[in-house]
Design an enzyme around this catalytic site. Structure first.
Site, mmCIF file in Angstrom:
data_model
loop_
_atom_site.group_PDB
_atom_site.id
_atom_site.type_symbol
_atom_site.label_atom_id
_atom_site.label_comp_id
_atom_site.label_asym_id
_atom_site.label_seq_id
_atom_site.Cartn_x
_atom_site.Cartn_y
_atom_site.Cartn_z
ATOM 1 N N ASN A 374 27.428 -46.064 23.048
ATOM 2 C CA ASN A 374 28.734 -46.593 22.664
ATOM 3 C C ASN A 374 28.661 -48.018 22.126
ATOM 4 O OD1 ASN A 374 30.091 -44.210 23.406
ATOM 5 N ND2 ASN A 374 30.092 -44.828 25.555
ATOM 6 N N ASP A 375 27.740 -48.826 22.637
ATOM 7 C CA ASP A 375 27.641 -50.200 22.163
ATOM 8 C C ASP A 375 27.142 -50.252 20.718
ATOM 9 O OD1 ASP A 375 28.391 -52.670 23.011
ATOM 10 O OD2 ASP A 375 26.619 -53.091 24.194
ATOM 11 N N ASP A 376 26.122 -49.458 20.396
ATOM 12 C CA ASP A 376 25.636 -49.422 19.023
ATOM 13 C C ASP A 376 26.661 -48.807 18.090
ATOM 14 O OD1 ASP A 376 22.691 -50.305 18.495
ATOM 15 O OD2 ASP A 376 22.677 -49.424 20.484
ATOM 16 N N ALA A 379 29.178 -51.451 17.367
ATOM 17 C CA ALA A 379 28.555 -52.490 16.534
ATOM 18 C C ALA A 379 28.438 -52.025 15.090
ATOM 19 C CB ALA A 379 27.180 -52.846 17.093
#
Length: 630
Positions: A374-376, A379
């Site tokens: 989810n973070d990538d 981003a």
């Protein structure tokens, strides 16, 4: 006096500097620097497989291990770790012996031996260290350790099943359990003798991972595993077949398992335990894949546990755009093309808990095609949002990504790293260190905050949206009593507080809201005398804020960005923080300190990109807010 002109000139300097580092394919490739574990494992694996013609590689990896000593014969997991790290020192000691370049009589190894014995010997090391020693015949397997592979046969519809483990745990545990259950040990002419590293006063004590250690305690996980032991033999054989297929079906195109070096090492030994020969094509391909993860960009040679190419490229492209670099420049156009080429199109394990959703996420590394996070994803979406406004093809990819990110929200309102609703508490009773950190993938403040920040600032969602409201409630309910939030993947409370506050503000929570004001006061209270901020990796172990005696560029940027985006730009704290970034001397101590967390107490990361990304991003936000509110 800090003027807008000074800030603007510094932003321009940093923009020019980072654009020059872009690769021809549009990406940015910085070192993802972990500790010495992967380098040590590589030396041990090459020697155990008796691979020839790798003396130069072994010599280079050995040299890096030596340079990482904190004192002669002692290694640490992070620079300010008190005294030293037993498991890291054992890994280094063993690899140096395997290299053939050092003998037990060498002064460095004699000092290491004294340190290891003083701290309890091999019996006191982390289970991952014991495992790599055991598969190499250097440590006895626990007599009563057996996790039935029939566990893999339980349907996902059952409350306790294999897919309740985090994806990170699954891809590592499967090969580890295969070898451990079979008590496999490879035979090699290079194997050293480590008998002198056992503390004879402790050898009769049972390891934590020996299940007999838990027979007199109520451990619900072990109780469930004992029930599985009663199943027929043929089901146990089917369990091993399932485990083998699980690994083989998740090998990436380059030959790594799930793109991780650590998992690939474990898979090699698991395949050997299943009967594969040392020179089998799949073993050779895995070793070749590990070699491809070796880089010379880490102030020397280093085997990265994975690359951080997608993460770095997305963050840099976004930071450049925040610094007003035009969408039509070569740097942004090429980075956008690269990011789009890495959007996932195949369903992975995430689909087990999130069915009927079209793939649309992004992974962390360039070779990751089935394990998005989810973070990538957020981003990458930040980096392509502006381009999506004028390009239908990019907008289509953006829509898929946003839909995917929203669908990955946990039922409790937060976001986890890799999957959805994989937070079954029973699995934290697995009798291994770091079970609470790795066995499950719960909602965290950093992932939830970063998801909200994207959805608020770039997707236009506000508190009126049910997903946003649930995410905000999760953050407010998980704030620490001192006003901070704990971040799982960065160090640690500064990182989590930055993510949480900027996320809350982005979706419409007023900076005057009591929870945000409490967070800001906490940040100001921990500012160091030089104007910056610094936090120790030990915060991740002790689960409380532990300051550094010096500031780091990335942590200063996170804290400062929090204050800036909460409209606190004229405060003394902000002015001192900006001055620190402008005058920062990039000392080796501050610029190389690891500010990323892989596994608390064991694996920390120095992202070589962070000192480029976050100061640029924060100064750009400062200038933007200052121009709007002179």
């Amino acid at each position: 006096m800090i003027t807008n002109e000074i800030i603007s000139d510094e932003i321009s300097r940093r923009v020019d500097e980072i654009i020059k580092l872009q690769q021809e394919d549009g990406s940015w490739k910085f070192c993802f620097e972990g500790g010495l574990m992967t380098d040590a494992f590589m030396i041990m694996t090459i020697r155990s497989l008796e691979i020839e013609d790798e003396e130069i590689l072994i010599e280079k990896l050995t040299k890096r291990i030596i340079t990482l000593q904190s004192n002669i014969g002692i290694w640490k997991a992070y620079p300010d770790e008190k005294d030293g790290n037993l498991s890291t020192t054992v890994q280094a000691y063993t690899a140096l012996l395997y290299s053939g370049l050092y003998s037990r009589e060498h002064p460095i190894l004699q000092e290491a031996e004294r340190f290891i014995r003083k701290n309890g010997g091999l019996s006191n090391t982390h289970f991952m260290t014991k495992w790599i020693l055991a598969v190499n015949g250097l440590y006895r397997w626990p007599k009563l350790f057996y996790i039935p592979m029939t566990f893999l046969l339980i349907p996902p519809s059952y409350p306790l099943n294999f897919y309740q483990f985090s994806t990170y745990a699954r891809i590592h545990f499967v090969p580890m359990l295969i070898a451990a259950n079979k008590k496999y040990s490879i035979q090699s002419k290079f194997k050293p003798n480590l008998d002198h590293l056992f503390d004879r006063n402790l050898t009769d004590q049972l390891d934590q991972w020996d299940l007999s250690h838990h027979t007199r305690t109520q451990n619900p996980f072990i109780t469930e595993m004992k029930n599985l032991l009663q199943l027929p033999i043929y089901l146990h054989r089917l369990g091993y077949d399932r485990a083998e297929r699980y690994m083989l079906q998740r090998i990436e195109g380059d030959g790594t398992l799930f793109s991780y070096a650590s998992a690939t090492f474990f898979m090699i030994y698991a395949l050997l335990a299943l009967g594969y020969k040392k020179k089998a094509p799949i073993i050779k391909r895995s070793v070749d894949a590990l070699k491809q993860l070796i880089t010379s960009k880490c102030n020397g040679i280093h085997l990265e546990n994975s690359t951080s190419t997608i993460w770095d490229t997305a963050l840099i492209s976004y930071a450049l755009q925040e610094a007003n670099v035009s969408l039509y420049t070569k740097a942004i156009k090429n980075s956008t093309t690269y990011i789009l080429s890495k959007q996932h199109s195949k369903k992975g394990d995430w689909n087990i808990h999130n069915q009927n959703i079209v793939p649309g996420g992004w992974g962390f590394s360039h070779n990751n095609t089935i394990n998005p996070d989810n973070d990538d994803t957020s981003a990458a979406l930040r980096a392509i949002t502006r381009s999506a406004l004028t390009n239908n093809r990019i907008h289509f990819a953006w829509n898929k990504g946003v839909t995917f990110l929203l669908s990955m929200q946990n039922s409790n309102g937060g976001w986890a790293a890799f999957e959805k609703n994989t937070d079954f508490e029973l699995l934290t009773y697995l009798p291994l260190e770091n079970a609470k950190d790795a066995a499950i993938d719960p909602s965290t403040a950093d992932l939830t905050g970063r998801s909200l920040e994207f959805l608020g600032n770039y997707a236009g969602l506000t508190l009126n949206h049910p997903s946003i409201k649930a995410g905000v409630n999760w953050l407010l309910n998980n704030q620490e009593s001192n006003g901070s939030w704990y971040g799982r993947w960065g160090v640690c409370y500064i990182y989590g507080t930055w993510a949480a506050v900027t996320g809350l503000v982005a979706v419409g929570v007023s900076p005057t809201f009591p929870a945000i004001q409490k967070a800001l006061k906490w940040l100001e209270s921990i500012q160091l005398g030089d104007g910056g901020w610094g936090e120790s990796c030990s915060s991740s172990e002790k689960k409380q804020f532990i300051p550094l005696h010096f500031s780091t560029p990335s942590q200063t940027s996170w804290a400062l960005d929090t204050l800036i985006q909460a409209n606190d730009i004229n405060s003394e704290s902000v002015q001192k923080g900006v001055a620190f970034l402008l005058n920062e001397t990039n000392s080796k101590e501050s610029s190389s300190y690891p500010t990323g967390v892989g596994l608390p107490g064991q694996f920390y990361i120095n992202y070589h990109s962070y000192n480029y990304i976050f100061p640029l991003l924060t100064l750009s936000h400062y200038l933007k807010v200052h121009l709007q509110n002179p």
